[in-house]
Design a protein around this motif. Structure first.
Motif, PDB file in Angstrom:
ATOM      1  N   GLU A 176       0.819  -1.220   0.000  1.00  0.00           N
ATOM      2  CA  GLU A 176       0.000   0.000   0.000  1.00  0.00           C
ATOM      3  C   GLU A 176       0.850   1.266   0.000  1.00  0.00           C
ATOM      4  O   GLU A 176       0.367   2.345  -0.365  1.00  0.00           O
ATOM      5  N   ASP A 177       2.108   1.151   0.426  1.00  0.00           N
ATOM      6  CA  ASP A 177       2.993   2.316   0.490  1.00  0.00           C
ATOM      7  C   ASP A 177       3.950   2.396  -0.691  1.00  0.00           C
ATOM      8  O   ASP A 177       4.875   3.215  -0.694  1.00  0.00           O
ATOM      9  N   GLN A 204       4.326   3.143  -4.699  1.00  0.00           N
ATOM     10  CA  GLN A 204       3.652   3.786  -5.819  1.00  0.00           C
ATOM     11  C   GLN A 204       4.503   3.658  -7.070  1.00  0.00           C
ATOM     12  O   GLN A 204       5.680   4.042  -7.075  1.00  0.00           O
ATOM     13  N   ARG A 235      -7.063   0.170  -6.348  1.00  0.00           N
ATOM     14  CA  ARG A 235      -6.525   1.508  -6.072  1.00  0.00           C
ATOM     15  C   ARG A 235      -6.882   2.408  -7.242  1.00  0.00           C
ATOM     16  O   ARG A 235      -6.684   2.029  -8.406  1.00  0.00           O
ATOM     17  N   THR A 238      -9.002   3.911  -2.384  1.00  0.00           N
ATOM     18  CA  THR A 238      -9.310   2.498  -2.583  1.00  0.00           C
ATOM     19  C   THR A 238     -10.812   2.327  -2.709  1.00  0.00           C
ATOM     20  O   THR A 238     -11.581   2.878  -1.907  1.00  0.00           O
ATOM     21  N   TRP A 246      -2.584   2.167  -9.280  1.00  0.00           N
ATOM     22  CA  TRP A 246      -1.335   1.525  -8.847  1.00  0.00           C
ATOM     23  C   TRP A 246      -0.144   2.159  -9.560  1.00  0.00           C
ATOM     24  O   TRP A 246       0.915   2.319  -8.975  1.00  0.00           O
TER      25      TRP A 246
END
Length: 583
Positions: free
Chosen positions: A420-421, A423, A461, A478, A510
């Motif tokens: 999730e962190d 990119q 995402r 999300t 994403w």
């Protein structure tokens, strides 16, 4: 005539879908056309089929094809509606390249290439429609080289879309007003006490901020942010009303701990208080403005490089007389995604103080790499803790594979940074290794599904690609689910429901093009440099500079990457703000 926001009336959508089906237009155009042209899109297009060119992504050839399908033999190249639409289309294309004005001569030449029988008449028809404005650009006057016997150059005729031309004028008037009304916020003795012990550049920044209506700070992003927060804390300590604004709510959350010093830290979008209804032409209307300005003495934007002329106009109108505005950016920062070059033009106008900030320290590998790129050099950095990793790739397929592997496995496993962190930042928006292809592969790996909700599934995402009342452009979230009322998305600022008509303004998030990823640093960034990417120094610096803890570079461009960093600046933009500010 201004296009209206889209309607949720199902009958209007069915009418438009039927018209497109009868004329051979792909069904995928229906949602975009409805969003851009409004509830009576079908009626508008029947009256003027070339109005289809107002829909983003539609080409003149596609509009001609639609016109022939609808009008039959009556669809002629010399139809006045076609000429008028092509003028507007040329202006829109120029705006997408960042220009707010285009020379009339360039427009006439382009119309001739498009087989418009009377280009000058087409321009006049477009002016009558009021979507395009005629603007006169006075030539630069060089007193040193002035020859009394020489003929003075004639003013240049230019054209611009009314939306951007008016925004540029509003922004210029706002900067003039803030400069004129910006009386010192504190007395001289207090300012001297606050700057005691500060390095010279930080002292200059504090002094300019408190004494001048509009100030610019230039330096490495970390130095600009740290200086901005220190100034905000010092001003708040003197009971001034202070806010620090970030491009997105997610970026603002990173500033929140510093806001304990007594000032607000918020996303600019939220600070301006978006109204729930979308504005015409797919924009956003804000509650804060000339009639209800922000109740602030000092507003600081540490990362203001993404301001286009329209958002800049909204920003300055929301500042009351006497409010001090501070705009920060790195030297040579990537221009905004939208039209204009606000910070460049404001600096060129020489009407506001510009304070250059020296580096606070040597920094680590990430800071060193970003600084070198901004200086025009792609260097190898010593990264003992794997802060920077270069991953070569030989083909588009391998490029995508390597990026997915980094996000889904390597970075979480080796560095303990959650998916999730991480990119992905794509330096090419399209192509086989662009943002679209990367998102398709990442969705297949991380959250496979059929796209049941307008192309999205719960758990996807997403990113805001066009303005929404619910979130700023570039905000990621999300998908939580969907229903008749729309798509439920959890953003950094909270949960929101995006109505069905506005869902096309979202993209899978994403992988982001630099234009959408900028302004929101992440713990880990995977920068994907495709072999066919149109590279420049500001683009690479913006992508690399988003990483806080780790940067992986999937490198498929070979020597072109170093060459672009060394030689290629961002293309120049034709704008008027620098001149308007000094008038």
């Amino acid at each position: 005539m201004t296009d209206s926001p889209a309607s949720t009336d199902p009958t209007s959508g069915e009418d438009l879908a039927g018209l497109f089906a009868a004329t051979g237009v792909p069904a995928s155009f229906t949602a975009r056309a409805a969003a851009r042209l409004g509830p009576d899109a079908a009626a508008r297009l029947r009256a003027d089929p070339w109005r289809l060119l107002r829909v983003p992504g539609v080409t003149p050839a596609q509009a001609d094809h639609f016109a022939r399908g609808h009008l039959g033999e009556e669809a002629r190249p010399d139809d006045p509606r076609r000429g008028r639409a092509l003028v507007e289309h040329l202006m829109a294309e120029a705006a997408r390249q960042g220009h707010t004005v285009t020379p009339v001569a360039d427009v006439l030449a382009a119309l001739e290439r498009m087989k418009v029988a009377d280009p000058r008449r087409a321009v006049e028809d477009a002016l009558d429609e009021a979507e395009v404005l005629a603007l006169t650009e006075e030539p630069e006057f060089d007193e040193a080289a002035f020859d009394e016997d020489a003929e003075l150059p004639e003013p240049e005729e230019t054209l611009g879309l009314a939306r951007w031309a008016m925004a540029e004028e509003t922004a210029a008037e706002g900067f003039q007003r803030l400069t004129a009304t910006g009386a010192p916020l504190l007395d001289d003795d207090t300012i001297r006490a606050l700057r005691a012990g500060l390095p010279e550049d930080r002292s200059l920044a504090l002094t300019a901020t408190l004494r001048t209506g509009v100030t610019m700070l230039r330096g490495a992003p970390a130095d600009v942010t740290a200086t901005a927060l220190a100034i905000a804390g010092a001003a708040a300590g003197q009971e001034l009303r202070v806010a620090v604004a970030a491009p997105t709510a997610r970026a603002a959350a990173a500033l929140a701990p510093a806001a304990d010093a007594g000032f607000a830290a918020a996303g600019l979008h939220d600070l301006l208080e978006p109204l729930p209804e979308a504005a015409p032409a797919g924009g956003v209307a804000f509650a804060r403005g000339e009639q209800r300005p922000l109740e602030l003495d000092l507003l600081i934007l540490p990362d203001a490089a993404g301001l286009d002329v329209e958002l800049a106009a909204v920003l300055v109108e929301a500042c009351a007389d006497g409010t001090h505005l501070v705009l920060g950016a790195a030297p040579g920062a990537l221009p905004p995604a939208g039209p204009g070059a606000v910070l460049h033009d404001l600096e060129a106008s020489e009407t506001v103080p510009v304070v250059e900030l020296d580096p606070a320290g040597p920094g680590g590998p990430l800071a060193g790499l970003a600084a070198a790129v901004r200086g025009g050099e792609l260097i190898a950095v010593d990264a003992p803790d794997r802060e920077v990793v270069i991953v070569p790739a030989a083909s588009p397929a391998e490029t995508v594979h390597r990026a997915v592997q980094l996000v889904a496995d390597s970075i979480p496993r080796a560095l303990g940074i959650a998916v999730e962190d991480v990119q992905v930042i794509a330096l090419a928006a399209g192509g086989e290794a662009g943002a679209g292809a990367l998102n398709a592969a990442l969705k297949e790996r991380l959250n496979p599904g059929s796209g049941a909700f307008g192309g999205f599934d719960a758990g996807d995402r997403v990113v805001v690609a066009a303005p929404l009342p619910q979130a700023a452009v570039g905000e990621t979230g999300t998908v939580a689910g969907a229903g008749p009322e729309g798509l439920r998305v959890t953003f950094a600022g909270g949960a929101a429901t995006v109505p069905p008509a506005a869902v096309p303004r979202l993209r899978h998030g994403w992988a982001l093009p630099v234009s959408l990823g900028r302004g929101t640093p992440r713990p880990a960034v995977v920068a994907v440099v495709a072999g066919d990417a149109a590279l420049s120094r500001p683009l690479v610096a913006a992508a690399f500079g988003l990483a806080r803890r780790h940067l992986s570079v999937v490198q498929a461009a070979g020597p072109a990457l170093a060459r672009a960093v060394r030689e290629t600046e961002a293309p120049a933009r034709r704008t008027r703000l620098a001149r308007l500010v000094v008038q």
